[in-house]
Design a protein around this motif. Structure first.
Motif, PDB file in Angstrom:
ATOM      1  N   TYR A 138      -5.666   8.332  14.071  1.00  0.00           N
ATOM      2  CA  TYR A 138      -6.178   8.092  12.720  1.00  0.00           C
ATOM      3  C   TYR A 138      -6.731   6.675  12.606  1.00  0.00           C
ATOM      4  O   TYR A 138      -7.839   6.457  12.095  1.00  0.00           O
ATOM      5  CB  TYR A 138      -5.066   8.320  11.696  1.00  0.00           C
ATOM      6  N   LEU A 139      -5.963   5.694  13.101  1.00  0.00           N
ATOM      7  CA  LEU A 139      -6.401   4.299  13.032  1.00  0.00           C
ATOM      8  C   LEU A 139      -7.639   4.060  13.888  1.00  0.00           C
ATOM      9  O   LEU A 139      -8.564   3.352  13.478  1.00  0.00           O
ATOM     10  CB  LEU A 139      -5.267   3.375  13.474  1.00  0.00           C
ATOM     11  N   GLU A 197      -4.364  -0.573   4.431  1.00  0.00           N
ATOM     12  CA  GLU A 197      -4.801   0.587   3.657  1.00  0.00           C
ATOM     13  C   GLU A 197      -4.969   1.816   4.546  1.00  0.00           C
ATOM     14  O   GLU A 197      -4.549   2.929   4.180  1.00  0.00           O
ATOM     15  CB  GLU A 197      -6.116   0.264   2.943  1.00  0.00           C
ATOM     16  N   THR A 198      -5.572   1.632   5.714  1.00  0.00           N
ATOM     17  CA  THR A 198      -5.827   2.760   6.607  1.00  0.00           C
ATOM     18  C   THR A 198      -4.525   3.327   7.157  1.00  0.00           C
ATOM     19  O   THR A 198      -4.350   4.550   7.236  1.00  0.00           O
ATOM     20  CB  THR A 198      -6.739   2.330   7.768  1.00  0.00           C
ATOM     21  N   LYS A 244     -10.649   5.753  12.010  1.00  0.00           N
ATOM     22  CA  LYS A 244     -10.981   5.316  10.652  1.00  0.00           C
ATOM     23  C   LYS A 244     -11.321   3.836  10.550  1.00  0.00           C
ATOM     24  O   LYS A 244     -12.064   3.433   9.647  1.00  0.00           O
ATOM     25  CB  LYS A 244      -9.813   5.626   9.709  1.00  0.00           C
ATOM     26  N   LEU A 245     -10.784   3.003  11.427  1.00  0.00           N
ATOM     27  CA  LEU A 245     -11.010   1.559  11.215  1.00  0.00           C
ATOM     28  C   LEU A 245     -12.458   1.111  11.459  1.00  0.00           C
ATOM     29  O   LEU A 245     -12.979   0.355  10.624  1.00  0.00           O
ATOM     30  CB  LEU A 245     -10.011   0.763  12.053  1.00  0.00           C
ATOM     31  N   GLU A 287       0.829  -1.210   0.000  1.00  0.00           N
ATOM     32  CA  GLU A 287       0.000   0.000   0.000  1.00  0.00           C
ATOM     33  C   GLU A 287       0.862   1.258   0.000  1.00  0.00           C
ATOM     34  O   GLU A 287       0.530   2.246  -0.679  1.00  0.00           O
ATOM     35  CB  GLU A 287      -0.933  -0.009   1.216  1.00  0.00           C
ATOM     36  N   LYS A 345      -7.610  -3.987   5.427  1.00  0.00           N
ATOM     37  CA  LYS A 345      -8.131  -2.687   5.825  1.00  0.00           C
ATOM     38  C   LYS A 345      -7.144  -1.953   6.729  1.00  0.00           C
ATOM     39  O   LYS A 345      -6.974  -0.730   6.615  1.00  0.00           O
ATOM     40  CB  LYS A 345      -9.470  -2.866   6.540  1.00  0.00           C
ATOM     41  N   ILE A 346      -6.494  -2.690   7.620  1.00  0.00           N
ATOM     42  CA  ILE A 346      -5.476  -2.081   8.475  1.00  0.00           C
ATOM     43  C   ILE A 346      -4.354  -1.511   7.618  1.00  0.00           C
ATOM     44  O   ILE A 346      -3.894  -0.375   7.825  1.00  0.00           O
ATOM     45  CB  ILE A 346      -4.925  -3.108   9.481  1.00  0.00           C
ATOM     46  N   ASP A 397      -2.832   5.311   4.477  1.00  0.00           N
ATOM     47  CA  ASP A 397      -3.499   6.617   4.353  1.00  0.00           C
ATOM     48  C   ASP A 397      -3.073   7.546   5.484  1.00  0.00           C
ATOM     49  O   ASP A 397      -2.835   8.739   5.273  1.00  0.00           O
ATOM     50  CB  ASP A 397      -5.019   6.444   4.376  1.00  0.00           C
ATOM     51  N   GLY A 398      -2.967   7.009   6.703  1.00  0.00           N
ATOM     52  CA  GLY A 398      -2.566   7.818   7.848  1.00  0.00           C
ATOM     53  C   GLY A 398      -1.151   8.351   7.700  1.00  0.00           C
ATOM     54  O   GLY A 398      -0.873   9.518   8.017  1.00  0.00           O
TER      55      GLY A 398
END
Length: 583
Positions: free
Chosen positions: A514-515, A569-570, A518-519, A440, A566-567, A573-574
């Protein structure tokens, strides 16, 4: 394919555990004959959900998949837990040991309570203290050549829990019920006092026991001088690994030894080092230096500040809010000239002679975020390298272009890390998520370096060396968490994040929040922690613990391929958003 491989891993582990559960109960923890001192013990395991699991007559709550992680109180000494799942019943024997010294049945000192417990050396006139645990109402003393030291009973002292107890909120001192006797003395001249003799008298009975450590009083005019032989010598506030770390000393540093305790040396500026990281310089006198001009060299991605010295003296670094302070010990300033042109990092430099033996240099920085530093000696010239902010290329499609990131999948090889109810190991999920994160980050333009990309042994020192050599913009260590034995696994959840140097505080807090948002994922907290993978100073270093491996309620989340993706990707992004914020 990576998502598919994650699914295959999940199915294989789950199928294997179910197959085992069809034949017997799988208890991953505690193993038979396990020993610990905590007031509670937890059990981790799994079995087919259609049958009940009972431990010591108590029905165990389980997930729909059959996993469980309950905690139980237990007693000092041997404990037998009877675990029933179908038939037959299984017994697990474990031992709770006391953290306090125990008095013998007859007259005597508590085992391992006499101090000093190792050879010590002190300066003339410096207090030498003794202690022992003995029965109440006793008379206790220590015999040294030419004097006797009375040890008097002290008020009740508290026993401190380990540092890890802050993770459970159980970090309150516990008062000891034992009687501790203490006393101190001084000796004016250099001498070899040998081993002290401890005397205990009670009810007209007397016993004598020789102490373990010899006592030496050093001659101030004949103090040894040592040189640091390791690349980065560990310094501590006291003479054991239990004491807190200070700024490491660069190779070549020289200092006078003013005290000893076991294999630990106290250096003239107050820090303790292990003698294995030094060598004695025969005939050397106490290192002292003056400092005159200070120069610099601007590199492509860093600024080198050069401090010409007569000898390599001890140093320390302190990061502050938009500042970095370097202290030179055993140093007297004769400084009239410092060159520092307009610099992308440094606003201006201040210095002062704060004590007759200490000079401080404070670098006032243009921006709040610091990006790493290194210390080394080039012969007797101290070189402080301050890294410049990374250059973010303006690319919407590749927002991390120009950014190097080190990813550290925790554990590996023989170091398995924590385990799940089915025996699934932390090292495996750490690597799997790290690879997904690597991909990612690469999609966003980052250059990613992995400390390991398969199941291999990589030491903590090797991981630190990779960060120091690669000099990334940020280093991320990926883990799944564990808890001490007395934790409540069933109710403990969430993300835990760690930092050490102030330069890592901003990314740690930002990525944690952020995590969590967003998660979404529960927050267990952000902690300052002295960990091997948060200690590198060459870059902001963050360690993330995503979920608790020993919590049965989080098992499905940990091994779920969709959640793993998902972790990744997030978090990617963070990381992108944090670099945008601090550019």
């Amino acid at each position: 394919m990576k998502k598919l491989s994650g699914l295959v891993v999940f199915n294989f582990l789950f199928t294997s555990s179910v197959a085992l559960a069809q034949e017997s109960l799988l208890v991953v923890f505690p193993p038979t004959n396990h020993q610990t001192s905590t007031e509670k013990i937890f059990f981790i395991g799994t079995a087919l959900p259609k049958e009940q699991v009972v431990i010591n007559g108590k029905l165990v709550n389980r997930r729909k998949t059959g996993h469980f992680s309950p905690s139980f109180p237990w007693q000092l000494g041997e404990n037998i837990f009877k675990v029933r799942y179908q038939n037959p019943e299984r017994e697990i024997k474990i031992m709770r040991v006391s953290t306090q010294p125990e008095l013998p049945q007859g007259l005597g000192f508590a085992k391992n309570s006499l101090t000093p417990a190792a050879d010590i050396a002190r300066l003339p006139g410096e207090p030498i203290c003794f202690s022992a645990v003995a029965p109440p109402q006793a008379t206790v003393s220590v015999n040294l050549p030419n004097q006797t030291v009375a040890l008097l009973p002290q008020p009740s002292q508290a026993e401190l829990p380990p540092n890890s107890s802050v993770l459970t909120g159980l970090n309150q001192p516990i008062l000891s019920s034992l009687t501790k006797y203490q006393g101190c003395t001084t000796v004016a001249n250099a001498a070899d006092l040998g081993k002290p003799r401890f005397n205990l008298q009670l009810n007209n009975q007397t016993i004598t026991q020789t102490g373990l450590g010899k006592i030496e009083i050093l001659a101030p005019t004949q103090l040894a001088v040592v040189e640091v032989t390791s690349e980065s010598c560990v310094t501590r506030t006291g003479p054991s690994n239990d004491y807190s770390r200070l700024t490491p000393l660069p190779k070549g540093t020289m200092a006078t030894v003013t005290g000893k305790e076991g294999e630990w040396l106290r250096l003239d500026y107050g820090a303790w080092v292990n003698s294995k990281e030094t060598k004695i310089i025969t005939g050397a006198v106490a290192p002292q230096t003056v400092i005159r001009s200070v120069g610099y060299r601007q590199l492509a991605k860093a600024t080198e500040i050069r401090f010409p010295l007569q000898t390599a003296v001890p140093v320390s670094v302190e990061q502050g809010n938009k500042s970095l302070t370097l202290t030179l010990y055993n140093t007297i300033a004769q400084t009239d000239t410092i060159r520092l042109d307009d610099n992308p990092l440094i606003s201006h430099l201040d210095w002062q002679q704060v004590t007759p033996q200490q000079v401080k240099y404070t670098f006032n920085l243009k921006k709040l975020q610091q990006w790493g530093y290194k210390l080394r000696y080039d012969h007797t010239t101290l070189v402080l390298t301050l890294r410049h902010p990374p250059h973010l290329q303006q690319s919407k499609r590749l927002p991390l272009s120009g950014i190097k990131i080190v990813l550290d999948p925790g554990h590996g090889g023989k170091e398995s890390g924590s385990s799940r109810p089915t025996g699934y190991l932390a090292k495996d999920v750490n690597l799997l998520v790290s690879k997904l994160l690597r991909d990612e980050l690469a999609k966003r333009g980052a250059t990613v370096v992995m400390t390991r990309d398969d199941d291999q042994d990589v030491s903590l020192v090797q991981r630190q060396e990779i960060i120091n050599q690669e000099e990334p913009a940020i280093a991320l260590s990926i883990h799944y968490n564990f808890l001490p034995d007395n934790s409540n696994n069933a109710n403990t959840r969430g993300l835990v994040s760690f930092w050490y140097h102030p330069q890592a505080h901003s990314p740690t807090v930002f990525l944690h929040n952020y995590l969590v948002n967003k998660l979404p994922q529960p927050s267990f907290g952000v902690f300052w922690n002295n960990l091997a993978l948060t200690r590198p100073s060459a870059a902001p270093a963050v360690l993330l613990e995503f979920r608790f491996m020993k919590n049965a309620n989080e098992f499905e989340e940990i091994v779920n391929p969709q959640q793993q993706q998902k972790i990744a990707e997030t978090l990617a992004d963070g990381v992108t958003e944090w670099f945008k914020m601090v550019k």
